[in-house]
Design a protein around this motif. Sequence first.
Motif, PDB file in Angstrom:
ATOM      1  N   THR A   1       0.363  -1.152   0.283  1.00 25.83           N
ATOM      2  CA  THR A   1       0.058  -0.305   0.382  1.00 25.83           C
ATOM      3  C   THR A   1       1.285   1.426   0.085  1.00 25.83           C
ATOM      4  O   THR A   1       0.524   2.260  -0.707  1.00 25.83           O
ATOM      5  CB  THR A   1      -1.506   0.173   1.157  1.00 25.83           C
TER       6      THR A   1
ATOM      7  N   ALA B   1       0.507   4.091  -2.680  1.00 28.23           N
ATOM      8  CA  ALA B   1      -0.010   4.861  -2.626  1.00 28.23           C
ATOM      9  C   ALA B   1       0.894   6.516  -2.642  1.00 28.23           C
ATOM     10  O   ALA B   1       0.786   7.921  -3.263  1.00 28.23           O
ATOM     11  CB  ALA B   1       0.549   5.510  -1.054  1.00 28.23           C
TER      12      ALA B   1
ATOM     13  N   ALA C   1      -4.703   8.156   0.795  1.00 28.55           N
ATOM     14  CA  ALA C   1      -3.842   7.163   0.725  1.00 28.55           C
ATOM     15  C   ALA C   1      -2.882   7.044   2.382  1.00 28.55           C
ATOM     16  O   ALA C   1      -2.695   5.745   2.391  1.00 28.55           O
ATOM     17  CB  ALA C   1      -2.421   7.943  -0.099  1.00 28.55           C
TER      18      ALA C   1
ATOM     19  N   VAL D   1      -2.515   3.634   4.166  1.00 28.26           N
ATOM     20  CA  VAL D   1      -1.388   3.039   5.021  1.00 28.26           C
ATOM     21  C   VAL D   1      -1.946   2.765   6.013  1.00 28.26           C
ATOM     22  O   VAL D   1      -1.179   1.728   6.858  1.00 28.26           O
ATOM     23  CB  VAL D   1      -0.243   3.592   4.082  1.00 28.26           C
TER      24      VAL D   1
END
Length: 141
Positions: A98, A102, A116, A120
Amino acid sequence: MIAWLIALPVLAAAFAGTRRLLRRRDKAALRWILATDAVLFSGALALLLVALSGGAAQAHTAQAASAQSSGSGSAALIGAAIAVAGASIGAAIAVAYTGAAALAALSERPELFGRAMVIVGLAEGIAIYGLVVAIILIGKT
């Protein structure tokens, strides 16, 4: 439990030696690796036999009741360690994917920073769940 603490440095040294031998490409290195594997296998088998026979011998002593209570406590601690380790490894893998996604999204559209970081953060929450399970298991001992 003490047998594992004694065997762990031996296993680490054997692993390091095997890694060093794997970098060589001759037949002598292959023989050394096979010999090291045979020694490690026999050592693990001996450690297993000692661990299994030690528990049966202690069951007939006068301290059997205290051994049972400490056994359940150590099982809870091992379970807590497995919960934290598994959750941390899972969270690390999730954050790796992730986080990379991101950063790729932020390089194209910087206004997606908030979204984002939430994704995360959700991935990092997996490690917190493992920690909560570990605390619950330790509290039961």
